[in-house]
Enzyme design. Structure first.
Site, PDB file in Angstrom:
ATOM      1  N   GLU A 180       0.819  -1.223   0.000  1.00  0.00           N
ATOM      2  CA  GLU A 180       0.000   0.000   0.000  1.00  0.00           C
ATOM      3  C   GLU A 180       0.851   1.270   0.000  1.00  0.00           C
ATOM      4  O   GLU A 180       1.268   1.742   1.055  1.00  0.00           O
ATOM      5  CB  GLU A 180      -0.926   0.012   1.228  1.00  0.00           C
ATOM      6  CG  GLU A 180      -1.820   1.248   1.272  1.00  0.00           C
ATOM      7  CD  GLU A 180      -2.792   1.285   2.453  1.00  0.00           C
ATOM      8  OE1 GLU A 180      -2.762   0.365   3.295  1.00  0.00           O
ATOM      9  OE2 GLU A 180      -3.561   2.250   2.532  1.00  0.00           O
ATOM     10  N   LYS A 222      -2.433  -1.964  -3.182  1.00  0.00           N
ATOM     11  CA  LYS A 222      -3.489  -1.126  -2.598  1.00  0.00           C
ATOM     12  C   LYS A 222      -3.127   0.342  -2.806  1.00  0.00           C
ATOM     13  O   LYS A 222      -2.471   0.948  -1.957  1.00  0.00           O
ATOM     14  CB  LYS A 222      -3.640  -1.465  -1.103  1.00  0.00           C
ATOM     15  CG  LYS A 222      -4.676  -0.612  -0.389  1.00  0.00           C
ATOM     16  CD  LYS A 222      -5.073  -1.208   0.952  1.00  0.00           C
ATOM     17  CE  LYS A 222      -5.942  -0.271   1.747  1.00  0.00           C
ATOM     18  NZ  LYS A 222      -6.536  -0.896   2.923  1.00  0.00           N
TER      19      LYS A 222
HETATM   20  P1  13P Z   1      -9.262   4.112   4.166  1.00  0.00           P
HETATM   21  O1  13P Z   1     -10.147   3.347   3.195  1.00  0.00           O
HETATM   22  O2  13P Z   1     -10.027   4.749   5.281  1.00  0.00           O
HETATM   23  O3  13P Z   1      -8.293   5.010   3.472  1.00  0.00           O
HETATM   24  O4  13P Z   1      -8.404   3.019   4.908  1.00  0.00           O
HETATM   25  C1  13P Z   1      -7.782   2.061   4.156  1.00  0.00           C
HETATM   26  C2  13P Z   1      -6.523   1.686   4.814  1.00  0.00           C
HETATM   27  O5  13P Z   1      -6.306   0.554   5.109  1.00  0.00           O
HETATM   28  C3  13P Z   1      -5.530   2.747   5.073  1.00  0.00           C
HETATM   29  O6  13P Z   1      -4.323   2.161   5.407  1.00  0.00           O
END
Ligand code: 13P
Length: 346
Positions: A180, A222
């Protein structure tokens, strides 16, 4: 290819199975307390954190649209009121337990205000521990902020390097890494600037993943969607957001990656769903396009619950409604009319 490698590839594909996405319920205790504090009448306790998670994890039928739930270290060790450990409870619902393994974004040395995500120390041992507790996949979030002087190449590359080290360790230890790199929405930057920074960031991440021998078939990416900063006067519509995001991803993300699971990043519930819908409507992409939402799945249930036992059923219905709408957006069959339909998962 060894059996373990095949197993994690299967897990990665199962997490992006048709009509399903991921619930990101991995807020650290501090972040969760801030969110609880905004809706409760009294200061939150650890028990409130557990109660809210129990409400989410016992919502009957969520497994129809939720393939996995990312947990925090505290949560993966907790149990429901009847004594069932949360990972077991989720598995009974057909939802795979996952775990956030980073320890947060910390100030980056010799930078002005940028951050690097930490958590590599002892990670091999922690991964083994989490596997024992039932985790099948993991998450590590890097944050890249946009500003007049940011991001620097230095910040992008050290975060990419850490993401790749984490991903390689996960695959060695039998967990699917969710990679991510989040380019934040905060600020007044244009959508062009977001696209440029997202492109640079993803290029650095995929270079690091390749250099560190990460199997792309057994990761999920992500990313953020390509959006103007939240303070920018000029905001794009869903179609432009979808086409810009896909253009950016298609230039950088290899087809070997089984799925892209977007974060919601501060978008409204309905915008996050509409954007996913618009991307799936375009269709024809080499990867599954799914969701791994935190706020866009939990904000309404949390505001509905407000710590009151009497509101548990309506909070669960609000969660199931979001899960159902996002599940439909995966197939490109969501329409805003669904927002007004009765909240039940079919
Ligand atoms: P949000 O969808 O609230 O951005 O959270 C996703 C997430 O895992 C952030 O690390």
């Amino acid at each position: 290819m060894n059996a373990e490698q095949i197993d994690i590839e299967e897990t990665a594909r199962a997490l992006v199975a048709d009509g399903k996405g991921i619930l990101a319920a991995d807020e650290s205790s501090g972040t969760m307390d801030k969110r609880l504090d905004a809706v409760l009448d009294v200061p939150p306790t650890g028990e409130d954190r557990r109660d809210f998670r129990e409400l989410m994890f016992t919502a009957e039928g969520a497994g129809a649209h939720i393939s996995g739930a990312i947990l925090y270290d505290e949560t993966i060790r907790q149990s429901a009121t009847d004594g069932t450990p949360f990972p077991e409870l989720l598995a009974h619902q057909g939802i795979m337990p996952g775990i956030k393994v980073d320890t947060g974004a910390k100030p980056l040395a010799r930078s002005h205000g940028e951050k690097v995500t930490e958590g590599l120390d002892g990670l091999r041992e922690r991964i083994a521990d989490y596997r024992e507790l039932g985790a099948r996949f993991a998450k590590w979030r890097a944050v890249i902020a946009i500003g007049d002087e940011h991001p620097t190449r230095y910040c992008i590359d050290v975060n990419a390097h850490a993401l790749a080290r984490y991903a390689a360790l996960c695959q060695e230890g039998g967990l699917v890494p969710i990679v991510e790199p989040e380019v934040l929405m905060d600020g007044s930057h244009t959508i062009d600037r977001c696209e440029e920074v997202t492109d640079l960031t993803l290029r650095s991440v995929f270079t690091a993943l390749r250099d560190q021998r990460v199997a792309l078939e057994a990761i999920l990416l992500k990313p953020n969607m390509v959006l103007a900063g939240s303070d920018c006067a000029q905001q794009a519509g869903a179609e432009e957001t979808a086409s810009r995001t896909l253009r950016c991803l298609r230039r950088v993300v290899p087809a070997a990656v089984p799925g892209i699971v977007f974060l919601s990043g501060g978008q409204s519930d309905e915008a996050a769903t509409a954007h996913l819908q618009a991307m799936n409507e375009i269709g024809g992409q080499p990867w599954e396009l799914s969701f791994s939402y935190g706020r866009a799945l939990q904000a309404t249930p949390l505001a509905t619950w407000r710590g009151q036992e009497a509101n548990v059923a309506s909070a669960q219905a609000a969660y199931l409604q979001r899960a159902k709408c996002n599940g439909a957006a995966r197939a490109g069959s969501y329409s805003p009319d669904m927002e007004r339909e009765p909240a039940a998962v079919d």
